[in-house]
Design a protein around this motif. Structure first.
Motif: not given
Ligand code: CMC
Length: 394
Positions: A283-286, A291-292, A323-327, A331-332
């Motif tokens: 997810d690009p937001r993650a 980074g922050y 399986k396509g499961i990413w943060p 999450f952050f």
């Protein structure tokens, strides 16, 4: 196109007629607001990549973009910012609801937020008017006041005096000020702004869809937003950020991560902050929040949260990426918000403060080209049952 006879034949034995459980893959409407590229890991608000907006923009500008489908001129932005500032204060009766209920045992802040935003409609004599002018006015008013209500809930829960809004600060800086009782420094104000920008919209997510279903009945905007808050509360949606922090707290230290994850996986537990209906990559937001997280945990001395989170991320990606499961965003964001000094129970209300922009923008879009949302169920109950008089039932 379904014919009437096919459409009305939705009676079956369980499993006989296939349908998309959870509306997976179903396209429900057209929208100009935002786009999620689930395979490419991209999020775009009306043509603008989320990375660009997180770097260059402000919540006020993003809210204008979502509402009006274009970036504002300097004069428009100043006027829009002024409107948001002007509507921050809430009626004393709403503060009373917050004061009376936010600290009750077992009451979640999202329950109080939902109740207080619903009650706000009572104080808006134009709430039932269905004109472009009142709709846009309510979009601004609800989004402006959402921050005041959310911050007041946090203050009452932690036994602190409510801090009234200031009209000289940005939306993000004022929200931080009302939460913490002090004006943020430049980094804290920027990070709060980025959090609100990242949470502002996300295509047809569950809470926005809930808001649209309500708006499609031609109910008022407050009702639509209340539906959004209700749907956001759940741990599979906006409530996940709080669960991520609870998970990190229960793990306790970086040394315990591996054993905790082994056990969770053996029990086939869902790991909060991972997986998404649309993203099958990061997810690009993650990525932005990771980074922050480096800077904010260094400043707050909470680096161990990030160390633990990155350990979990590494193992999860090794095991589940194929399986396509990413943060996902949640999450952050927990690590970031906790390091800003926000209590975990107030993470989801912050999500709501940002997402309010998306709810009202989509509700307005729905209203302009409305058709009632009314899908079907496959009826798998009995076709005919005898009615046994009450006295004879066993
Ligand atoms: N940990 C472990 N396994 C998972 C996870 C996870 N977090 N998420 C999905 N899976 C597995 C799931 O067990 C299932 O496996 P199988 O096919 O073997 O039964 C498969 O992946 C599909 O899962 P699903 O729950 O049917 O997928 P979905 O598209 O219906 O649900 C989701 C998406 C976000 C509800 C789900 O991934 C989840 O519950 N994640 C944890 C909660 C969470 O982080 N929610 C925040 C979502 S992003 C922010 C927002 O929009 O609110």
């Amino acid at each position: 196109m379904t014919t009437y006879s096919e459409e009305f034949k939705l009676v079956a034995r369980p499993g006989e007629i296939s349908f998309s459980k959870g509306l997976d893959g179903v396209v429900a409407a057209e929208s100009t607001k935002s786009y999620v590229d689930g395979l490419g890991g991209r999020l775009v608000y009306h043509g603008h990549p989320i990375e660009e907006l997180a770097e260059e923009s402000t919540f006020e500008e993003v809210f204008f973009l979502l509402l009006y489908d274009r970036l504002p001129t300097a004069a428009e932005l100043a006027r829009f910012t002024g409107q948001l500032q002007q509507h921050r204060e809430i009626p004393e009766e709403i503060y009373a609801i917050v004061r009376d209920h936010a600290a009750r045992r077992g009451v979640h802040p999202m329950t109080v937020l939902r109740t207080a935003i619903s009650a706000l409609a009572v104080f808006d004599e134009h709430a039932e008017e269905d004109t472009p002018e009142t709709h846009q006015a309510q979009a601004v008013q609800i989004t402006s006041k959402m921050a005041t209500v959310a911050a007041a809930i946090g203050r009452v829960r932690s036994g602190q005096a409510i801090v009234h809004p200031r009209s000289d600060l940005s939306h993000a800086a004022n929200y931080f000020y009302m939460m913490m009782g002090r004006v943020p420094d430049a980094f804290e104000a920027r990070l709060t702004d980025v959090l609100l920008i990242l949470h502002a919209d996300h295509e047809s997510n569950a809470s926005t869809f809930a808001a649209l279903v309500v708006k499609s009945t031609l109910a008022d905007t407050y009702s639509a937003v209340v539906a959004g808050i209700a749907a956001l509360k759940g741990p599979l949606h906006g409530g996940a950020n709080e669960q991520v922090m609870k998970m990190l707290e229960s793990i306790g230290s970086p040394e315990r991560v591996a054993a905790w994850l082994d056990e969770a996986m053996a029990q086939k537990k869902k790991i909060m902050g991972f997986g998404h209906r649309v993203y099958k990559t990061m997810d690009p937001r993650a990525t932005i929040l990771r980074g922050y997280a480096r800077e904010v945990t260094r400043r707050a001395g909470t680096e161990r949260w990030l160390v633990m989170a990155e350990q979990i991320e590494k193992t999860m990606v090794e095991k589940f990426a194929q399986k396509g499961i990413w943060p996902n965003v949640d999450f952050f964001s927990g690590v970031v918000m906790a390091s800003l000094g926000i209590d975990p129970s107030m993470f989801t209300p912050l999500f709501a403060v940002g997402r309010s922009a998306g709810w009202v923008a989509h509700a307005w879009e729905q209203r302009q080209d409305n058709r009632l949302f009314r899908p079907r169920f496959v009826y798998v109950g009995p076709e005919s049952e005898p009615y046994i008089p009450l006295a004879e039932r066993k």
